[in-house]
Design an enzyme around this catalytic site. Structure first.
Site, mmCIF file in Angstrom:
data_model
loop_
_atom_site.group_PDB
_atom_site.id
_atom_site.type_symbol
_atom_site.label_atom_id
_atom_site.label_comp_id
_atom_site.label_asym_id
_atom_site.label_seq_id
_atom_site.Cartn_x
_atom_site.Cartn_y
_atom_site.Cartn_z
ATOM 1 N N ALA A 15 0.838 -1.199 0.000
ATOM 2 C CA ALA A 15 0.000 0.000 0.000
ATOM 3 C C ALA A 15 0.877 1.255 0.000
ATOM 4 C CB ALA A 15 -0.933 -0.001 1.206
ATOM 5 N N ALA A 43 3.181 -7.516 2.945
ATOM 6 C CA ALA A 43 2.871 -7.636 1.528
ATOM 7 C C ALA A 43 3.879 -8.569 0.851
ATOM 8 C CB ALA A 43 2.907 -6.253 0.880
ATOM 9 N N ALA A 47 1.506 -15.076 -0.494
ATOM 10 C CA ALA A 47 1.786 -16.182 -1.409
ATOM 11 C C ALA A 47 0.645 -16.461 -2.377
ATOM 12 C CB ALA A 47 2.095 -17.438 -0.604
ATOM 13 N N GLY A 48 -0.521 -15.920 -2.101
ATOM 14 C CA GLY A 48 -1.700 -16.310 -2.885
ATOM 15 C C GLY A 48 -1.751 -15.704 -4.268
ATOM 16 N N GLY A 49 -2.221 -14.486 -4.338
ATOM 17 C CA GLY A 49 -2.349 -13.849 -5.640
ATOM 18 C C GLY A 49 -3.031 -12.515 -5.488
ATOM 19 N N GLY A 156 6.928 6.560 12.123
ATOM 20 C CA GLY A 156 5.940 7.632 12.225
ATOM 21 C C GLY A 156 5.373 7.638 13.628
ATOM 22 N N HIS A 243 -6.334 -19.255 12.082
ATOM 23 C CA HIS A 243 -6.539 -20.561 11.489
ATOM 24 C C HIS A 243 -5.714 -21.587 12.249
ATOM 25 C CE1 HIS A 243 -6.993 -23.475 8.244
ATOM 26 N NE2 HIS A 243 -7.965 -22.710 7.821
ATOM 27 N N THR A 255 -5.854 -24.946 3.836
ATOM 28 C CA THR A 255 -7.302 -25.065 3.934
ATOM 29 C C THR A 255 -7.742 -26.293 4.737
ATOM 30 O OG1 THR A 255 -9.330 -25.455 2.690
ATOM 31 C CG2 THR A 255 -7.313 -26.118 1.628
ATOM 32 N N GLU A 256 -8.865 -26.114 5.437
ATOM 33 C CA GLU A 256 -9.449 -27.199 6.216
ATOM 34 C C GLU A 256 -9.792 -28.409 5.357
ATOM 35 O OE1 GLU A 256 -11.468 -24.715 9.793
ATOM 36 O OE2 GLU A 256 -12.583 -25.040 7.949
ATOM 37 N N ARG A 259 -7.769 -31.637 5.680
ATOM 38 C CA ARG A 259 -8.229 -32.576 6.710
ATOM 39 C C ARG A 259 -9.569 -33.182 6.318
ATOM 40 N NH1 ARG A 259 -8.655 -28.787 11.301
ATOM 41 N NH2 ARG A 259 -8.096 -27.248 9.737
ATOM 42 N N ARG A 280 -12.350 -25.186 14.983
ATOM 43 C CA ARG A 280 -11.059 -24.502 14.859
ATOM 44 C C ARG A 280 -10.393 -24.230 16.205
ATOM 45 N NH1 ARG A 280 -11.337 -19.969 10.080
ATOM 46 N NH2 ARG A 280 -11.496 -21.468 8.392
ATOM 47 N N HIS A 382 -3.358 -14.394 11.000
ATOM 48 C CA HIS A 382 -2.879 -14.129 9.656
ATOM 49 C C HIS A 382 -3.150 -12.705 9.197
ATOM 50 C CE1 HIS A 382 -1.427 -15.274 5.791
ATOM 51 N NE2 HIS A 382 -2.567 -15.054 5.183
ATOM 52 N N HIS A 383 -4.331 -12.214 9.528
ATOM 53 C CA HIS A 383 -4.724 -10.912 8.975
ATOM 54 C C HIS A 383 -5.688 -10.251 9.935
ATOM 55 C CE1 HIS A 383 -5.290 -8.246 5.404
ATOM 56 N NE2 HIS A 383 -6.435 -7.999 5.998
ATOM 57 N N ARG A 422 -11.401 -11.748 5.338
ATOM 58 C CA ARG A 422 -10.788 -11.398 4.057
ATOM 59 C C ARG A 422 -10.621 -12.631 3.187
ATOM 60 N NH1 ARG A 422 -5.857 -11.892 1.969
ATOM 61 N NH2 ARG A 422 -5.084 -12.737 3.924
ATOM 62 N N ALA A 427 -6.030 -9.189 -0.417
ATOM 63 C CA ALA A 427 -5.139 -8.251 0.274
ATOM 64 C C ALA A 427 -4.265 -7.508 -0.728
ATOM 65 C CB ALA A 427 -4.271 -8.978 1.304
#
Ligand code: ADP
Length: 449
Positions: A15, A43, A47-49, A156, A243, A255-256, A259, A280, A382-383, A422, A427
């Site tokens: 950003a 950022a 790893a995703g996209g 800052g 997660h 991802t779950e 499992r 979870r 994670h976020h 999210r 992101a």
């Protein structure tokens, strides 16, 4: 003087860099400050996209999509509490953001699937990996090409305002220079989230106490304090994405469904310890009780074949494999003999149709086909979805929804774009689109003032 500019950008993630480049290209003189000794924030780790709808890259692959579909997917994923106006911007600007990055030298030609998306819209470099590092590198190169004043190890501290409440700059603390002012007409906060600050996380969501985080060390939320002290309102702070199974390597959320489709969880001693498909919070608590506070997802080629997402994990290098459990154990530091016995025992339970050891309700398949895989995982934060409230020009608002003149926010430091949850791939899309928007708007504002 040297420390007088039009726009100061705080934070060197996606950003911040997008904002710096966009503000510069809109004619503003800018300084970008970063408190850490390295650029890129979280950022860089993504790893995703980069989610985007109806792009040339999608068209080249015969994928049909629309900004409206992306809008709907994002709202649904966020449990409909997202700020609709911000999601409109996210989805309608997404193609333009991909084009902007591509023009600057990014390769976003690979298009993959992410959770919660109704079509493939996650753009990433050819080969699939490392979108965040790539995007940050491209933005950095472009910032350097433009001679943008980039100050590392510079934090800052406090937004400075005049008597009318308009931004006049920011008090910063440089590692060597100490405290000094940077005078500016506009300040853009692009300081990221606070997932690395477990104290803060646990205060907002006590079930996450003790969780590790995938985030870089700087993600502690001091930027939120800067925003709040400047009068900015925070929203949706309680929504924190956690997660039970984050890969220890690379911090990828596993991802779950891995499992769900049959993987088991074992500890370093090679033993199962929990019903893998419990909720979870219970799964997380059980994993935290194991040696080293990690565990392994163990599965075979039949599970891999049942779930294409696993190919992505293998591609990212987080799911090492071997043709025997003993070899796998040796590679990964798991007791291989015990692991072999555990899998044999589990397979016999699958055959009998009843998990008398841990009461796992669903036993989809035995683990006895082809190669075996191990993903070392641990629960993690994670976020952070919440953050400072912004309007559709990325202007920071106070509790009465009044704009604070000259103060802008973009990226994970803001709340509203992702609602309660999210989606993967949103992101990077968020930081490019809103970073750029904040940069352009701040430059425009500075020119007027
Ligand atoms: P985004 O994904 O929203 O761009 P990132 O986490 O990638 O967010 O980047 C945020 C960056 O801001 C990090 O590099 C972080 O170290 C930096 N940062 C956070 N707080 C401050 C601060 N008070 N002063 C300067 N930099 C900060």
């Amino acid at each position: 003087p040297r420390d007088t500019v039009d726009v100061v950008i705080v934070g060197s993630g996606g950003a911040g860099f997008s904002a710096a480049v966009a503000a510069h290209d809109s004619g503003a003189k800018v300084i970008l400050i970063e408190k850490e000794p390295v650029i890129g924030g979280n950022a860089k780790l993504a790893a995703g996209g980069m989610n985007a709808a109806w792009t040339d890259q999608q068209k080249a692959k015969n994928i049909t999509d629309s900004p409206d579909t992306m809008y709907k997917d994002t709202m649904k994923g966020g449990q409909d509490i997202n700020d609709p106006a911000l999601v409109k911007i996210l989805s309608s600007h997404s193609k333009d953001s991909v084009d902007w990055m591509t023009k600057m030298g990014a390769d976003l030609t690979d298009v993959g699937m992410m959770g919660g998306a109704s079509v493939n819209r996650s753009h990433r470099p050819t080969g699939g990996a490392g979108v965040g590092a790539h995007v940050v590198q491209v933005l950095y190169d472009n910032a350097v090409k433009r001679n943008i004043d980039l100050r590392m190890n510079t934090r800052g501290i406090e937004v400075l305002k005049d008597d009318n409440g308009s931004v006049k700059g920011i008090l910063v603390k440089g590692m060597y220079k100490g405290y000094y002012w940077v005078k500016a007409d506009a300040v853009i906060l692009a300081t990221g989230g606070f997932a690395k600050n477990n104290e803060r996380v646990a205060k907002l969501d006590p079930s996450l106490k003790g969780f590790i985080s995938t985030n870089q060390p700087g993600a502690v939320g001091d930027g939120l304090d800067v925003a709040e002290n400047a009068g900015g309102a925070l929203k949706d702070m309680q929504y924190i994405q956690a997660h039970p199974t984050l890969s220890v390597k690379g911090g990828v959320m596993i991802t779950e469904a891995v499992r769900g489709n049959g993987a088991i969880l074992v500890n370093r001693e090679g033993k199962r310890f929990v019903n893998e498909i419990t909720t979870r919070d219970k799964a997380s608590a059980a994993i935290l009780e194991q040696t080293g506070k990690t565990a392994y997802l163990i599965f075979d080629d039949s599970v891999r074949k049942s779930l294409s997402k696993i190919n992505q994990y293998v591609g990212l290098g987080v799911a090492p494999s071997a043709d025997s459990l003993v070899k796998l154990g040796k590679m990964e530091g798991i007791d291989g003999k015990a692991l072999t016995e555990t899998v044999a025992r589990y397979n016999s339970l699958v055959t009998s149709g009843k998990d008398t050891d841990f009461e796992r309700a669903d036993l989809p398949r035995a683990l006895n086909e082809g190669n075996y895989y191990a993903i070392e995982i641990t629960p993690g934060v994670h976020h952070t979805m919440g953050g400072v409230m912004i309007d559709t020009k990325a202007e920071v608002m106070d509790a009465k929804k009044q704009v604070i003149p000259g103060l802008y926010g973009a990226g994970e430091v803001t709340g509203g774009v992702h609602g309660a949850n999210r989606l993967g791939g949103n992101a990077i899309s968020d930081i490019i689109t809103f970073g750029r928007l904040a940069g352009e708007e701040a430059a425009k504002y500075a020119k007027k003032n």
